[in-house]
Every structure is written in structure tokens, then in C-alpha cells.
Motif scaffolding. Structure first.
Motif, PDB file in Angstrom:
ATOM      1  N   CYS A  95       2.312  -3.600  12.373  1.00  0.00           N
ATOM      2  CA  CYS A  95       3.478  -3.302  11.528  1.00  0.00           C
ATOM      3  C   CYS A  95       4.572  -2.576  12.307  1.00  0.00           C
ATOM      4  O   CYS A  95       5.740  -2.584  11.900  1.00  0.00           O
ATOM      5  CB  CYS A  95       3.062  -2.465  10.322  1.00  0.00           C
ATOM      6  SG  CYS A  95       2.018  -3.354   9.138  1.00  0.00           S
ATOM      7  N   GLU A  99       9.415  -8.142  13.818  1.00  0.00           N
ATOM      8  CA  GLU A  99       9.061  -9.543  13.590  1.00  0.00           C
ATOM      9  C   GLU A  99       9.567 -10.444  14.711  1.00  0.00           C
ATOM     10  O   GLU A  99       8.833 -11.294  15.219  1.00  0.00           O
ATOM     11  CB  GLU A  99       9.623 -10.021  12.247  1.00  0.00           C
ATOM     12  CG  GLU A  99       9.259 -11.455  11.910  1.00  0.00           C
ATOM     13  CD  GLU A  99       9.783 -11.880  10.558  1.00  0.00           C
ATOM     14  OE1 GLU A  99       9.382 -12.957  10.065  1.00  0.00           O
ATOM     15  OE2 GLU A  99      10.597 -11.132   9.971  1.00  0.00           O
ATOM     16  N   ASP A 128       6.731  -2.184   3.423  1.00  0.00           N
ATOM     17  CA  ASP A 128       8.092  -2.543   3.804  1.00  0.00           C
ATOM     18  C   ASP A 128       8.161  -3.285   5.135  1.00  0.00           C
ATOM     19  O   ASP A 128       9.253  -3.590   5.620  1.00  0.00           O
ATOM     20  CB  ASP A 128       8.956  -1.281   3.886  1.00  0.00           C
ATOM     21  CG  ASP A 128       9.056  -0.576   2.545  1.00  0.00           C
ATOM     22  OD1 ASP A 128       9.320  -1.266   1.540  1.00  0.00           O
ATOM     23  OD2 ASP A 128       8.852   0.645   2.491  1.00  0.00           O
ATOM     24  N   TRP A 130       7.376  -6.547   7.825  1.00  0.00           N
ATOM     25  CA  TRP A 130       7.339  -8.007   7.759  1.00  0.00           C
ATOM     26  C   TRP A 130       5.908  -8.507   7.628  1.00  0.00           C
ATOM     27  O   TRP A 130       5.663  -9.592   7.075  1.00  0.00           O
ATOM     28  CB  TRP A 130       7.996  -8.610   9.004  1.00  0.00           C
ATOM     29  CG  TRP A 130       7.240  -8.355  10.281  1.00  0.00           C
ATOM     30  CD1 TRP A 130       7.387  -7.301  11.126  1.00  0.00           C
ATOM     31  CD2 TRP A 130       6.213  -9.189  10.848  1.00  0.00           C
ATOM     32  NE1 TRP A 130       6.516  -7.401  12.180  1.00  0.00           N
ATOM     33  CE2 TRP A 130       5.791  -8.553  12.034  1.00  0.00           C
ATOM     34  CE3 TRP A 130       5.615 -10.385  10.465  1.00  0.00           C
ATOM     35  CZ2 TRP A 130       4.788  -9.082  12.848  1.00  0.00           C
ATOM     36  CZ3 TRP A 130       4.618 -10.914  11.276  1.00  0.00           C
ATOM     37  CH2 TRP A 130       4.212 -10.274  12.448  1.00  0.00           C
ATOM     38  N   LYS A 133       4.769  -9.244   4.068  1.00  0.00           N
ATOM     39  CA  LYS A 133       5.213 -10.559   3.585  1.00  0.00           C
ATOM     40  C   LYS A 133       4.365 -11.668   4.208  1.00  0.00           C
ATOM     41  O   LYS A 133       3.988 -12.636   3.536  1.00  0.00           O
ATOM     42  CB  LYS A 133       6.688 -10.751   3.942  1.00  0.00           C
ATOM     43  CG  LYS A 133       7.266 -12.116   3.580  1.00  0.00           C
ATOM     44  CD  LYS A 133       7.337 -12.323   2.083  1.00  0.00           C
ATOM     45  CE  LYS A 133       8.009 -13.638   1.740  1.00  0.00           C
ATOM     46  NZ  LYS A 133       8.011 -13.911   0.287  1.00  0.00           N
ATOM     47  N   GLU A 136       0.881 -11.938   2.463  1.00  0.00           N
ATOM     48  CA  GLU A 136       0.871 -11.731   1.014  1.00  0.00           C
ATOM     49  C   GLU A 136      -0.116 -12.631   0.279  1.00  0.00           C
ATOM     50  O   GLU A 136      -0.599 -12.274  -0.798  1.00  0.00           O
ATOM     51  CB  GLU A 136       2.280 -11.904   0.444  1.00  0.00           C
ATOM     52  CG  GLU A 136       2.867 -13.292   0.575  1.00  0.00           C
ATOM     53  CD  GLU A 136       4.271 -13.383  -0.015  1.00  0.00           C
ATOM     54  OE1 GLU A 136       4.746 -12.365  -0.564  1.00  0.00           O
ATOM     55  OE2 GLU A 136       4.885 -14.454   0.071  1.00  0.00           O
ATOM     56  N   GLN A 141      -0.870  -9.128  -5.374  1.00  0.00           N
ATOM     57  CA  GLN A 141       0.485  -8.603  -5.474  1.00  0.00           C
ATOM     58  C   GLN A 141       0.670  -7.644  -6.645  1.00  0.00           C
ATOM     59  O   GLN A 141       1.694  -6.969  -6.742  1.00  0.00           O
ATOM     60  CB  GLN A 141       1.486  -9.754  -5.556  1.00  0.00           C
ATOM     61  CG  GLN A 141       1.503 -10.637  -4.322  1.00  0.00           C
ATOM     62  CD  GLN A 141       1.816  -9.854  -3.057  1.00  0.00           C
ATOM     63  OE1 GLN A 141       2.870  -9.246  -2.928  1.00  0.00           O
ATOM     64  NE2 GLN A 141       0.881  -9.861  -2.105  1.00  0.00           N
ATOM     65  N   GLN A 163      12.044 -18.876   8.842  1.00  0.00           N
ATOM     66  CA  GLN A 163      11.360 -19.048   7.562  1.00  0.00           C
ATOM     67  C   GLN A 163       9.953 -19.580   7.825  1.00  0.00           C
ATOM     68  O   GLN A 163       9.778 -20.514   8.614  1.00  0.00           O
ATOM     69  CB  GLN A 163      12.129 -20.002   6.653  1.00  0.00           C
ATOM     70  CG  GLN A 163      11.450 -20.309   5.330  1.00  0.00           C
ATOM     71  CD  GLN A 163      11.426 -19.115   4.400  1.00  0.00           C
ATOM     72  OE1 GLN A 163      12.369 -18.332   4.353  1.00  0.00           O
ATOM     73  NE2 GLN A 163      10.341 -18.959   3.666  1.00  0.00           N
ATOM     74  N   LYS A 232       0.879  -2.229  -1.482  1.00  0.00           N
ATOM     75  CA  LYS A 232       2.030  -2.243  -2.394  1.00  0.00           C
ATOM     76  C   LYS A 232       2.560  -0.849  -2.742  1.00  0.00           C
ATOM     77  O   LYS A 232       3.698  -0.720  -3.187  1.00  0.00           O
ATOM     78  CB  LYS A 232       1.660  -2.966  -3.694  1.00  0.00           C
ATOM     79  CG  LYS A 232       1.222  -4.419  -3.515  1.00  0.00           C
ATOM     80  CD  LYS A 232       2.311  -5.284  -2.910  1.00  0.00           C
ATOM     81  CE  LYS A 232       3.437  -5.552  -3.875  1.00  0.00           C
ATOM     82  NZ  LYS A 232       4.451  -6.477  -3.302  1.00  0.00           N
TER      83      LYS A 232
END
Length: 429
Positions: A95, A99, A128, A130, A133, A136, A141, A163, A232
Motif C-alpha cells: 500500500c 500504483e 484509501d 489503490w 480497489k 475489492e 464491501q 483501467q 473499509k
């Protein structure tokens, strides 16, 4: 006790690099390099190159066969890895790696040594980042916890124009993106997330069983992340301080206390009809011999800048007269030359007192977390006073409240007391 060196079979040309975001993360106590010495130091014909933070593994003839390097990568230096060929890309605390840096380093994940290039990363939850995400699908969630049934399940992805597109199989991605040639079909990469927690590290708990207690003693947000693996949870009002977690005392015996500290948070803007500036606030806190931290008094006022110095000096005089024992005043040094000049002015006004003018560093949450951990675990009490209502309300609203002056000075008073009670020669003088 290790009776003889461990043996291994090295793969010729194999090269691994284990990354952290900063060099200091590698060499700090208990960091990657120190741990590597414990592990690789047991292997016959493994030699450390301390300057390079690298281990080389040799064959019977003494020739270098493979290498494991510990290094750092971030947005400032990632381009220096151009041209590298790394069979194993390892990331400790993924983390912390940006990214774009991570995906650039994937292009360095190549080798002709015969081992299929692969990537491994470890991380603690950061909602917070990347990474949150990216993984996930493996995380509930709603609750923020990993889904046990999905742990270790392999999925496939293609990244286009920053993406990421996911699928359960690479064949699905072949069809979705019309990948037909052998080169195109090699584009999808596999990934998985494996859930883990402290209870999986049985050897650590066996050797250092108090570590679990340390995790349980953290503030709620950090405890949820580092102990329970919650991806989360975020700082929110009521998660750091709750008035029901502390006892309000009517009387105490001052002889039971070792140290007292009055910490200040000084406002830089005066109150006008059109603004809502911060307050000049201070917290007087004492540490009892049994380890209890007691908040004795809180000041929270809006006054003219010229009157702040007078208030600090008069308060120090009354504090020292009322509260016997070791007493210290802590003042903030805001960033920049002006902050130092202001702090120096107040320090001169307090000639004859023990004063620590400490530079303000880190986020407000980071500064408050140690105090919040003790608050939540019942190691803080508050003396009854007319200021209690405003004090509790502001702390309970942290970090979402419009003001946090009393939080800042309370955190600083607590942090100063913990330093005062550490055993070192400076505190004995």
C-alpha cells in the motif's frame, strides 16, 4: 540451536528484489535486512553484501549463482530500474508503493533463468490505497473483512489506459479484448489475495505472546486494521474518543503522581465577525504512579495574540504552585521560520521553567492515536470541571469536527508525559 548450515539448490541466473517505499524501512530495527540475516545467514555458501543490501548464493566452486536484493522504490527513483530483469518482484507493505510505480515495475518482471517470473506483495489494510480497489473482489464491501471462500482464488486481469478489467479466466479476457495471437494471449495476468492475520503467525505468538496484547491495546481504527484486517474502516467521529470510556474523578491524591505536563495549541488568527478561527487551548495532564493518565484542566479561549504569552506564563506559575512534582510546559513549533520565532519568544517568557518546544510533525490523527489508544483501554481519567462538556464534545467529534485544538494539546501533553517517564539519562538530570 542450529547444528549445521541449511542447504539449498540455487537456480543459475535467478534474481529477486524485495522492495520497500523508503530505504530506512529496510535497515531499521526488525526490518527486512535484519530479518534476512537471521534467515539467509543459516544457508551454506550464502554471502551478504552489506553495502548493497544483497545476498549472493554460490555454487561449490564459489561462483555467484543467484541473488536476493533488498531495495526501495518510489515516485522519485522508479525510472532508475529501467533495463532491469527481475524474476521475483517482492513488495513489503504494498500500500506504500504508488500504483504507477507498481505497474511500471511489473514491466521489469522478466527473466531467462528458467523460473517463470512472479510477484509477491504483503500489506496491511489501507482503505484509501489503490490496493484496496485492486483487491475489492476478495473483500466484503459492507464489513471490510476478507471473504474466506475467495481467499486464494485466482482471477485474471488486463490493464488498459490505467483501467483494470477482471475476469474469472484468461479465456474470457481473450474474447472480451479480441486477443488472438500468442503474444496477445499472454497479456492477461493472474492475481489472488490470501487473507491472513496475527493468529497465522504461530511462531511469533509463541516467542512473543505479548504482541497480541499490544495489537489489542491500539486505538479502534488501528486495531480493526492491524488485528482484524478491516479494509473499509476509516477515522470517523466517535471512533477515537468516547466520554463513556473514561472515569470522571472528583478528587485525587497529588502525592500519587509522578509528572505533570501542560501542553499548548496556539491560535494564529483572531476572532472577527466573519470568521471562525481556532482557539488557543491547553491541557494539563498528570501521570499517576500506577500508569493512569489524568486530565486535570483544559483551557480553550479566543484571545488576542499579544495576550497569549501572558496567559501561558501566568498559567505556568499557578500550575507549578498547585501541582507539586515534575512539571513541564510543552509548546508547539509550527513549520517555517515564523513558527520557530514565535516559539522562542514564549520559551524566553518561561525562563526558570522546564519547557519543551517541539516541532509539529505528522497528521493530527497520527498525533492523537497513542492518546486515543490509552483512552479506549481505560488508562485515562478526567477531573470534574466546568470545561468537561466542551472537552468531551470536541474529542468525540474528532476527526470530523470543525475544531480540534483541545485534541491537539491533549495529545501533545500525553506524548510529552510518555517521554518524561521513559528511563534515560536525560530524564535523570
Amino acid at each position: 540451536m542450529l547444528m549445521e548450515p541449511l542447504r539449498y539448490k540455487a537456480v543459475k541466473g535467478f534474481n529477486a528484489v524485495i522492495f520497500r517505499a523508503q530505504y530506512t524501512d529496510i535497515v531499521k530495527s526488525g526490518g527486512l535486512w535484519e530479518e534476512s540475516e537471521k534467515m539467509y545467514g543459516q544457508i551454506k555458501n550464502a554471502t551478504p553484501r552489506i553495502v548493497d543490501k544483497q545476498w549472493v548464493f554460490r555454487d561449490k566452486a564459489g561462483n555467484v549463482v543467484s541473488k536476493v536484493t533488498f531495495s526501495y522504490v518510489n515516485e522519485q527513483n522508479y525510472n532508475t530500474w529501467k533495463g532491469s530483469q527481475i524474476a521475483l518482484l517482492g513488495f513489503d507493505e504494498l500500500c506504500d508503493i504508488p500504483e504507477k510505480v507498481f505497474f511500471f515495475m511489473l514491466s521489469r518482471n522478466r527473466s531467462t533463468c528458467g523460473v517463470e517470473p512472479y510477484v509477491r506483495g504483503t500489506c496491511n489494510p489501507d482503505p484509501d490505497s489503490w490496493v484496496a480497489k485492486f483487491i475489492e473482489w476478495w473483500i466484503d464491501q459492507e464489513t471490510g473483512y476478507a471473504i474466506p471462500e475467495r481467499s486464494g482464488v485466482i482471477r485474471w486481469f488486463v490493464r488498459r489506459d490505467e483501467q483494470i478489467y477482471w475476469a474469472d479466466t484468461k479465456e474470457e479476457l481473450w474474447e472480451q479484448f479480441d486477443l488472438k495471437t500468442e503474444e496477445e494471449k499472454a497479456e492477461p495476468r493472474s492475481a489472488t489475495f490470501i487473507m491472513s492475520n496475527i493468529y497465522d503467525n504461530k511462531e511469533l505468538l509463541k516467542i512473543n505472546p505479548q504482541y497480541l496484547g499490544n495489537l489489542k491495546a491500539m486505538a479502534e481504527v488501528e486495531r480493526e486494521r492491524f488485528l482484524r484486517g478491516n479494509w473499509k474502516i476509516r477515522p470517523a467521529a466517535g471512533l477515537y474518543f468516547n466520554r463513556l470510556q473514561v472515569e470522571v474523578l472528583e478528587t485525587v491524591n497529588l502525592k500519587d503522581f509522578q509528572y505533570f505536563c501542560r501542553a499548548w495549541d496556539i491560535a494564529a488568527t483572531e476572532k472577527k465577525d466573519s470568521n471562525d478561527p481556532d482557539f488557543t487551548s491547553s491541557t494539563l495532564m498528570g501521570k499517576r504512579k500506577d500508569g493512569l493518565y489524568v486530565v486535570f484542566d483544559v483551557i480553550n479561549v479566543r484571545i488576542k495574540a499579544g495576550d497569549v504569552g501572558k496567559l501561558i506564563k501566568s498559567t505556568a506559575a499557578s500550575d507549578r504552585a498547585a501541582y507539586k512534582g515534575m512539571y513541564k510546559v510543552r509548546l508547539p513549533v509550527d513549520p517555517g521560520a515564523a513558527g520557530k520565532i514565535v516559539a522562542d519568544t514564549y520559551v524566553k517568557e518561561l525562563a526558570g521553567y522546564s519547557v519543551n518546544a517541539a516541532r509539529v510533525t505528522g497528521s493530527k490523527i497520527a498525533r492523537a492515536t497513542p492518546f486515543a489508544a490509552q483512552w479506549q483501554n481505560g488508562h485515562v481519567a478526567v477531573m470534574a470541571g466546568t470545561w468537561n462538556g466542551a472537552f468531551f464534545s470536541q474529542l468525540e467529534a474528532f476527526p470530523e469536527g470543525s475544531h480540534d485544538d483541545m485534541v491537539d494539546c491533549s495529545s501533545d501533553a500525553f506524548n510529552e508525559l510518555t517521554e518524561m517517564t521513559k528511563f534515560n539519562l536525560k530524564n535523570l538530570l
